[in-house]
Scaffold this motif. Structure first.
Motif, PDB file in Angstrom:
ATOM      1  N   SER A  56       0.820  -1.201   0.000  1.00  0.00           N
ATOM      2  CA  SER A  56       0.000   0.000   0.000  1.00  0.00           C
ATOM      3  C   SER A  56       0.862   1.263   0.000  1.00  0.00           C
ATOM      4  N   ILE A  59       2.466   1.916  -3.328  1.00  0.00           N
ATOM      5  CA  ILE A  59       1.560   2.555  -4.287  1.00  0.00           C
ATOM      6  C   ILE A  59       1.564   4.076  -4.081  1.00  0.00           C
ATOM      7  N   ALA A  63       3.257   6.821  -6.675  1.00  0.00           N
ATOM      8  CA  ALA A  63       2.304   7.741  -7.308  1.00  0.00           C
ATOM      9  C   ALA A  63       2.747   9.196  -7.231  1.00  0.00           C
ATOM     10  N   THR A  82      -5.604   6.382  -6.986  1.00  0.00           N
ATOM     11  CA  THR A  82      -4.434   5.777  -6.353  1.00  0.00           C
ATOM     12  C   THR A  82      -4.605   5.734  -4.833  1.00  0.00           C
ATOM     13  N   ALA A  86      -4.379   2.365  -2.683  1.00  0.00           N
ATOM     14  CA  ALA A  86      -3.501   2.233  -1.512  1.00  0.00           C
ATOM     15  C   ALA A  86      -4.313   1.939  -0.255  1.00  0.00           C
ATOM     16  N   ALA A 124       3.432  -1.936  -7.428  1.00  0.00           N
ATOM     17  CA  ALA A 124       2.752  -0.647  -7.265  1.00  0.00           C
ATOM     18  C   ALA A 124       2.668   0.090  -8.593  1.00  0.00           C
ATOM     19  N   GLY A 127       0.084  -1.400 -10.780  1.00  0.00           N
ATOM     20  CA  GLY A 127      -1.250  -0.983 -10.354  1.00  0.00           C
ATOM     21  C   GLY A 127      -1.580   0.430 -10.799  1.00  0.00           C
ATOM     22  N   ILE A 128      -0.621   1.339 -10.651  1.00  0.00           N
ATOM     23  CA  ILE A 128      -0.814   2.716 -11.109  1.00  0.00           C
ATOM     24  C   ILE A 128      -1.032   2.738 -12.624  1.00  0.00           C
TER      25      ILE A 128
END
Length: 239
Positions: A56, A59, A63, A82, A86, A124, A127-128
């Protein structure tokens, strides 16, 4: 100490559409991880509670450059998206107990910590990238796909470095650079997926929607590699 994490989750989920709130949530989370790491004398990277929290925070940390990118500076959708991502993984961490023992000898090496930290930085970024791909599919702004490609490229670099450091750790731990465990198999699948993805992005404008959907699918593969394999399959990497 867990109140810091809970406060960070609340800020992520309900206020991260404003950048200062997002930064405040990340700061609280990093303080929590710092205090926990200081108490343990190591990076908190053992067990689902610590790894989900570290993921988390990764991320949020990854970001930051994108929050202030020219094409996203006026977008509250990205910071809120985001933040929710997270916050969701931090929320998932709360039910699990913390593991407060010293590192087992097999894990007590900087190569292990480097391997895991780099992997989470890569996860991360993937995911972004999936979030940016979803924004592209909605708003059709090519600049979003360009930013998404950068997340994939940097994430792929982190992930490749993680695999190298993991191989070195494996050699010290088990006397071999590679074991055909489910985790390592799916790690290879994830690496090959993004290897192909980075080439797919070079095919031109007619492939843009396919590229965007592939980024979203790639994050699904990432989550299965991290959580699915760890929880559903017996492996040296299982929780």
């Amino acid at each position: 100490m867990k109140l810091l994490l809970i406060a960070a989750i609340v800020l992520y989920l309900f206020g991260s559409f404003r950048r200062p709130v997002f930064i405040a949530a990340l700061t609280l989370q990093l303080i929590y991880l710092g205090l926990r790491g200081a108490a343990l004398g190591r990076l908190p990277l053992i067990g689902p509670q610590d790894t989900l929290t570290f993921f988390s925070a990764s991320i949020g940390l990854m970001a930051i450059p994108f929050l202030y990118a020219r094409d996203l500076r006026s977008s509250s959708t990205f910071s809120w998206g985001t933040g929710c991502l997270a916050g969701l993984f931090a929320l998932m961490a709360l039910p699990f107990p913390t593991l407060n023992m010293p590192l087992p000898p097999i894990l007590n090496t900087y190569w292990f910590e480097l391997h895991v930290a780099l992997a989470f930085f890569a996860y991360a970024l993937f995911g972004i990238g999936a979030l940016l791909a979803g924004m592209f599919l909605r708003y059709r702004e090519k600049s979003l796909l360009d930013l998404q490609y950068k997340t994939a490229l940097v994430g792929y670099s982190f992930f490749s470095a993680s695999m190298v450091s993991g191989g070195i750790w494996g050699y010290y731990a088990w006397g071999t650079y590679w074991l055909w465990t489910p985790k390592e198999l799916w790690t290879s699948i994830l690496w090959l997926f993004y290897s192909l993805y980075l080439h797919l992005r070079l095919q031109g404008a007619k492939w843009e929607r396919t590229v965007a959907w592939a980024a979203i699918i790639g994050f699904g593969v990432t989550i299965f590699t991290y959580l699915g394999v760890s929880m559903l399959m017996k492996s040296s990497h299982s929780f």
